[in-house]
Design a protein around this motif. Structure first.
Motif, PDB file in Angstrom:
ATOM      1  N   TYR A  24      31.274  44.435  37.670  1.00 12.48           N
ATOM      2  CA  TYR A  24      31.783  45.609  38.256  1.00 12.48           C
ATOM      3  C   TYR A  24      30.999  45.599  39.592  1.00 12.48           C
ATOM      4  CZ  TYR A  24      33.775  50.041  39.665  1.00 12.48           C
ATOM      5  OH  TYR A  24      34.362  51.080  40.436  1.00 12.48           O
TER       6      TYR A  24
ATOM      7  N   LYS B 117      41.238  43.885  34.281  1.00  7.23           N
ATOM      8  CA  LYS B 117      40.360  43.402  32.934  1.00  7.23           C
ATOM      9  C   LYS B 117      40.019  41.883  33.171  1.00  7.23           C
ATOM     10  CE  LYS B 117      41.428  43.081  28.745  1.00  7.23           C
ATOM     11  NZ  LYS B 117      41.824  43.417  27.272  1.00  7.23           N
TER      12      LYS B 117
ATOM     13  N   ASN C  85      36.178  45.674  39.358  1.00  8.97           N
ATOM     14  CA  ASN C  85      35.638  44.435  38.726  1.00  8.97           C
ATOM     15  C   ASN C  85      36.273  43.351  39.287  1.00  8.97           C
ATOM     16  OD1 ASN C  85      35.287  46.220  36.550  1.00  8.97           O
ATOM     17  ND2 ASN C  85      37.565  46.771  36.004  1.00  8.97           N
TER      18      ASN C  85
ATOM     19  N   SER D  73      40.932  48.633  40.317  1.00 10.00           N
ATOM     20  CA  SER D  73      39.605  49.041  40.171  1.00 10.00           C
ATOM     21  C   SER D  73      39.117  49.018  41.351  1.00 10.00           C
ATOM     22  CB  SER D  73      38.812  48.583  38.950  1.00 10.00           C
ATOM     23  OG  SER D  73      38.747  46.938  39.379  1.00 10.00           O
TER      24      SER D  73
END
Ligand SMILES: [Zn+2]
Length: 369
Positions: free
Chosen positions: A257, A288, A269, A309
């Motif tokens: 991250y 992910k 990420n 993210s």
């Protein structure tokens, strides 16, 4: 009575927002370039004044002067709505024109910069080396400029202000205003493209990588000098929670991250793959990753799921994949993925380009189907 709506600091349709990642300089408005300001100070903005408020419907007359009698420049004002519905606008003008009129269409805050180029270099490949930018203006449209934006680009500020979480403004009730632009000269053609770099990587005439998705998906920002970032170091694919693929055989060398600028300015990420030809590819804003550092991956293998993210000014960036191809590991070695990915790029559309014409900028932009 206007309905109260909550407007994030940047707009909702913000697939093209700046990426903050390891080693990347902080940018606070898309396309605004603070580093360029010190390169050349020949051109000075005369009006309006920093922080000035205009009423909605009122014309903003931007005027400037060139203080260097030895030099001739060509100019392009760029401005961005940083509060309100996000939009970028720019116009190319003659050297004879030392002013430009803007009529904003919404209650908003505008960040503005005047870009200029040596006129005899503008049509050449050296154009980017002779590009400069004026001081930055922040203007309120139908509202006073909030403290954060007032301080953010103030020449006399002593420290960077803390960004607020969000800002609430009353929804403007305004008819759409057709902005009448003065006639502008046609945009000059781009310099002749440089030879494709693929040969010096593999010594053969085949692009080494495949497309990072199993099907064609749209692009919200191309690589290169775009209307939003200068340069934009990768391609933004307009996808949400989509499986993304390794573009070539290689080894996973980075996963984590990105917190280089703290959690409020982050690429989120990310996953980095070192390919067998020595190049690196990097995936940002992931939901992910499915592979760990040290794992070998095959071309076409699912390596991650795209996400939302990362953040800009503590706000999410909106779902997209920022994908970079690099000649080496460092971010400064970024190259245009189009030159390395075997794909009929004419089939890859520029997402929502009618609403956001600025997306048709950068390297090889095209509307697509
Ligand atoms: Zn990006």
């Amino acid at each position: 009575m206007g309905k109260i709506i909550k407007i994030l600091l940047l707009a909702l349709n913000s697939l093209f927002l700046p990426l903050f990642a390891q080693g990347e300089p902080m940018i606070d408005a898309p396309g605004i370039n603070e580093e360029l300001m010190s390169k050349n100070q020949d051109v000075e903005i005369l009006a309006p004044e920093y922080g000035q408020r205009f009423e909605l419907g009122e014309d903003i007359v931007l005027s400037w002067r060139n203080q260097n009698a030895q030099k001739s420049y060509t100019y392009a004002p760029y401005f961005y709505y940083v509060i309100g519905d996000f939009q970028m606008s720019a116009s190319f003008r003659n050297t004879d024109d030392m002013s430009y009129t803007i009529r904003p269409f919404q209650k908003s805050v505008i960040v503005l910069q005047l870009y200029y180029w040596d006129i005899d270099k503008y049509m050449t490949e050296e154009r980017d080396e002779y590009m400069y930018a004026s001081d930055i203006l922040v203007l309120g449209i139908g509202m006073d400029v909030p403290e954060y934006w007032l301080k953010r680009f103030d020449k006399n500020r002593t420290e960077n202000p803390t960004p607020p979480q969000s800002i609430t403004i009353e929804e403007p009730i305004i008819p759409a205003i057709i902005v009448e632009q003065p006639s502008t000269p046609p945009k000059p053609p781009k310099p002749a493209p440089k030879p494709k770099p693929k040969e010096d990587v593999l010594g053969q005439d085949v692009k080494p990588f495949r497309f990072p998705f199993s099907k064609p998906v749209g692009v919200s920002q191309w690589h290169g000098y775009t209307a939003f970032q200068k340069p934009h170091k990768g391609i933004d694919f307009s996808v949400a929670r989509e499986n993304t693929l390794a573009v070539g055989d290689g080894l996973v060398v980075g996963r984590g991250y990105d917190t280089y600028y703290g959690k409020c300015q982050s690429g989120g990420n990310f996953l980095t793959i070192k390919h067998d030809n020595g190049m690196h590819t990097v995936y940002f804003h992931l939901e992910k990753s499915y592979v760990d550092v040290g794992k070998r991956v095959k071309k076409g293998e699912v390596v991650a799921k795209t996400g939302n993210s990362g953040s800009w000014n503590c706000q999410p960036l909106a779902h997209h994949l920022h994908f970079e191809t690099r000649k080496g590991r460092s971010q400064t070695t970024h190259v245009n993925p189009v030159d390395y990915i075997e794909q009929d790029w004419n089939l890859i559309p520029t997402a929502n380009y009618k609403k956001y014409p600025g997306r048709l900028t950068g390297d090889n932009p095209h509307p697509g189907r």
